[in-house]
Design an enzyme around this catalytic site. Structure first.
Site: not given
Length: 221
Positions: A19, A113, A115, A142, A151
């Site tokens: 998505s 990334n 997250h 984030s 992360d």
């Protein structure tokens, strides 16, 4: 720094429904994002996002993890091929693999990334359930630079969402998803325009050192 007079070249990595890939691809198609998705990397042959890549005629680099004896061989096969497309940035958009330090450092300051938590809260998995279990008043997402520690890279931007009494983990995830899409498109847009500049020593936004994550509801006006 990438010149803002040409489209930003993105390689997007996915493992599932895609998505976020669709949000980026549609923003490019609509002219809202000055970028080109040059390739989609994927580690699962059954990922729904592969259909999205086909819909937008984006080249796919499919490397199922089970086809490789080691993580090192898997990562080499995937990332060497992605490198052949000369991306400016790699975008981890639901890519469910923890990458080796060697791969991360190869793409230092060129990999972001998305997250689903307000980092540094809740690195790793099950973020929605963990926010609910903690009794948090708000949740969010984030976009951060990828570093070898999971992360834990510098957070570039966040979006926040009040938690409602009717929320369970599934409902909270569904409510957050459209905001995740907006956040990722916004960050890629800032990178493409040169408003957001990631350097070796400093991250700058509109020429000023970034001292805290950008807030989408404040900056995306």
């Amino acid at each position: 720094m990438v010149s803002s007079d040409r489209p930003l070249r993105l390689a997007v990595l996915i493992s599932g429904r895609g998505s976020n890939l669709q949000a980026l691809a549609q923003a490019v198609a609509d002219g809202r994002l000055n970028a080109q998705i040059v390739a989609v990397g994927c580690d699962r042959a059954d990922a729904g996002g592969l259909r999205i890549a086909a819909e937008y005629a984006i080249p796919v680099v499919l490397r199922p993890r089970r086809d490789f004896p080691t993580r090192a061989s898997f990562e080499a096969a995937l990332f060497d091929q992605l490198a052949a497309y000369s991306p400016d940035w790699l975008v981890l958009a639901g890519f469910m693999r923890v990458l080796s330090a060697e791969t991360v450092l190869r793409w230092s300051n060129r990999m972001i990334n998305l997250h689903p938590s307000l980092l540094p809260l809740y690195p790793g998995l099950d973020t929605h359930a963990r926010a609910l279990a903690a009794g948090d008043a708000e949740h969010g997402a984030s976009v951060h630079l990828v570093t070898p520690e999971l992360d834990s890279g510098p957070v570039l931007a966040q979006v926040r969402l009040p938690i409602e009494g009717a929320d369970d983990a599934e409902r909270l995830a569904a409510r957050l998803r459209p905001l995740e899409h907006r956040l990722l498109v916004a960050v890629c847009g800032w990178l493409a325009s040169g408003r957001l500049v990631v350097g070796e020593a400093q991250i700058r936004f509109d020429g000023t050192a970034l001292s805290a994550p950008l807030r989408l509801d404040e900056e995306d006006q």
